[in-house]
Design a protein around this motif. Sequence first.
Motif, short mmCIF file in Angstrom:
data_model
loop_
_atom_site.label_atom_id
_atom_site.label_comp_id
_atom_site.label_asym_id
_atom_site.label_seq_id
_atom_site.Cartn_x
_atom_site.Cartn_y
_atom_site.Cartn_z
N HIS A 66 -75.89 12.12 -15.98
CA HIS A 66 -77.07 13.04 -15.66
C HIS A 66 -78.47 12.09 -15.34
CE1 HIS A 66 -79.63 16.51 -16.06
NE2 HIS A 66 -80.49 16.01 -17.05
N ARG A 67 -78.81 12.34 -14.11
CA ARG A 67 -80.11 11.89 -13.84
C ARG A 67 -79.85 10.25 -13.91
NH1 ARG A 67 -84.89 15.41 -16.86
NH2 ARG A 67 -84.60 17.21 -15.55
N ALA A 68 -78.71 9.68 -13.36
CA ALA A 68 -78.21 8.30 -13.18
C ALA A 68 -77.98 7.50 -14.68
CB ALA A 68 -79.31 7.54 -12.33
N GLU A 69 -77.89 8.34 -15.85
CA GLU A 69 -77.62 7.86 -16.89
C GLU A 69 -76.24 8.26 -17.39
OE1 GLU A 69 -81.50 7.19 -19.54
OE2 GLU A 69 -81.05 8.92 -19.18
N LEU A 70 -75.36 7.54 -17.98
CA LEU A 70 -74.03 8.02 -18.71
C LEU A 70 -74.48 8.43 -20.03
CD1 LEU A 70 -70.87 7.91 -18.37
CD2 LEU A 70 -70.92 5.74 -19.37
N HIS A 71 -74.09 9.54 -20.21
CA HIS A 71 -74.22 10.05 -21.61
C HIS A 71 -73.02 10.20 -22.23
CE1 HIS A 71 -78.42 11.63 -21.22
NE2 HIS A 71 -78.16 11.44 -19.98
N VAL A 72 -72.77 9.73 -23.69
CA VAL A 72 -71.57 10.07 -24.31
C VAL A 72 -71.96 11.24 -25.49
CG1 VAL A 72 -72.39 8.60 -26.16
CG2 VAL A 72 -69.92 8.84 -26.19
N LEU A 73 -71.01 11.96 -25.14
CA LEU A 73 -71.39 13.46 -25.90
C LEU A 73 -70.76 13.85 -27.30
CD1 LEU A 73 -70.48 15.70 -22.63
CD2 LEU A 73 -72.78 14.31 -23.27
N LEU A 133 -73.83 -0.09 -21.00
CA LEU A 133 -73.27 0.30 -19.74
C LEU A 133 -72.57 -0.73 -18.99
CD1 LEU A 133 -72.83 2.70 -17.84
CD2 LEU A 133 -75.07 2.29 -17.22
N GLU A 134 -73.58 -1.96 -18.90
CA GLU A 134 -73.24 -3.09 -18.11
C GLU A 134 -72.27 -3.78 -18.45
OE1 GLU A 134 -77.09 -5.24 -17.72
OE2 GLU A 134 -77.62 -4.00 -16.04
N ARG A 135 -71.73 -3.76 -19.73
CA ARG A 135 -70.48 -4.37 -20.09
C ARG A 135 -69.21 -3.41 -20.72
NH1 ARG A 135 -73.75 -5.12 -25.30
NH2 ARG A 135 -73.12 -3.64 -26.79
N LEU A 136 -69.56 -2.13 -20.29
CA LEU A 136 -68.65 -0.90 -20.35
C LEU A 136 -67.45 -1.40 -19.52
CD1 LEU A 136 -68.11 1.70 -21.75
CD2 LEU A 136 -68.66 2.60 -19.53
N THR A 137 -66.20 -1.44 -20.14
CA THR A 137 -65.11 -1.81 -19.60
C THR A 137 -63.85 -0.83 -19.70
OG1 THR A 137 -65.51 -4.25 -19.85
CG2 THR A 137 -63.44 -3.75 -19.30
N VAL A 148 -67.64 -0.44 -14.83
CA VAL A 148 -68.20 0.69 -14.06
C VAL A 148 -68.88 0.26 -12.87
CG1 VAL A 148 -69.81 2.57 -14.34
CG2 VAL A 148 -68.62 1.79 -16.34
N LYS A 149 -68.50 0.95 -11.68
CA LYS A 149 -69.12 0.55 -10.31
C LYS A 149 -70.66 1.63 -10.06
CE LYS A 149 -64.46 -0.02 -8.46
NZ LYS A 149 -63.45 0.45 -7.49
N PHE A 150 -70.82 1.08 -9.03
CA PHE A 150 -72.07 1.76 -8.73
C PHE A 150 -73.36 1.64 -9.63
CE2 PHE A 150 -68.53 4.14 -6.95
CZ PHE A 150 -68.63 3.91 -5.56
N LEU A 151 -73.55 0.56 -10.07
CA LEU A 151 -74.49 0.26 -10.94
C LEU A 151 -75.68 -0.53 -10.42
CD1 LEU A 151 -72.88 -0.72 -14.50
CD2 LEU A 151 -74.35 1.05 -14.30
N ALA A 152 -76.94 0.09 -10.63
CA ALA A 152 -78.16 -0.69 -9.97
C ALA A 152 -79.23 -0.55 -10.97
CB ALA A 152 -78.30 -0.03 -8.58
N GLU A 153 -79.74 -1.81 -11.30
CA GLU A 153 -80.52 -2.15 -12.49
C GLU A 153 -80.45 -1.03 -13.62
OE1 GLU A 153 -84.27 -1.52 -10.33
OE2 GLU A 153 -84.16 -3.46 -9.21
N GLY A 154 -79.17 -1.04 -14.02
CA GLY A 154 -78.88 -0.24 -15.18
C GLY A 154 -78.83 1.15 -14.99
N ARG A 155 -78.80 1.64 -13.75
CA ARG A 155 -78.92 3.05 -13.36
C ARG A 155 -77.07 3.28 -12.63
NH1 ARG A 155 -82.73 6.32 -15.55
NH2 ARG A 155 -82.54 7.52 -13.99
#
Length: 228
Positions: A66-73, A133-137, A148-155
Amino acid sequence: MPPQPQPRPPRSYTAFWTNGLCRELAREGYGGLRPTILFGGPYTSMPGFVRAGVRPGDRIHPVRVHRAELHVLGTMEVARIVPYEDAGSVLADEDYAKLLFWRSLKTNSVTEVLLGPPGAPLTFDNPVPRTVLERLTYTSDRRGDRGVKFLAEGRLTRPHSVQGIYRLAPHSAADLDALVRDRHRRPDAAARQAAGVYLRPGPGCTQAASPAARRFVAYGHADHRQVP
């Protein structure tokens, strides 16, 4: 008799939920409820857990972008997996009532039902920090590890690499577990109100105004609601 799968340590997976589903669940008052049922199917919109390798004992983390953020629900441990077409005949009355209660999670293409003890309370606004997020594997026996692909400056500019059901590497499973725990150690008043939970006199009694909460009480699942 088909061969039985070899024992293995429990694994953790993410399962992608669309923003449309999350909006519907929030509107119906599922925020703050502890899931006991998940559904799987044969299509991208409702992928299969068994096909992804999920077994009893594994943990599922629903996620959204949501809004370029990954949320864990939240999270749920899988205790049992049954074919959806057999659910009416093999599930006990209590478990079938849970299936009816969580029917908002399913689509017309359901083929399997996952049952488990009450998981972590659902929340729809729990963003994964940039460092996590940047180390999510993700990991696979056939393809190895991937980020995770399509990461840009943490988004997360596109959700494609988290759409589906994917197994988490152990360190990422621990990261998401910690995020879920931390989120519910400090529930604020806004979160309690969003969950539709209000106490009234009498031990163990809850009064909730949302449609989901009214169904929750009707189906007798007071032990599955998180009361801060």
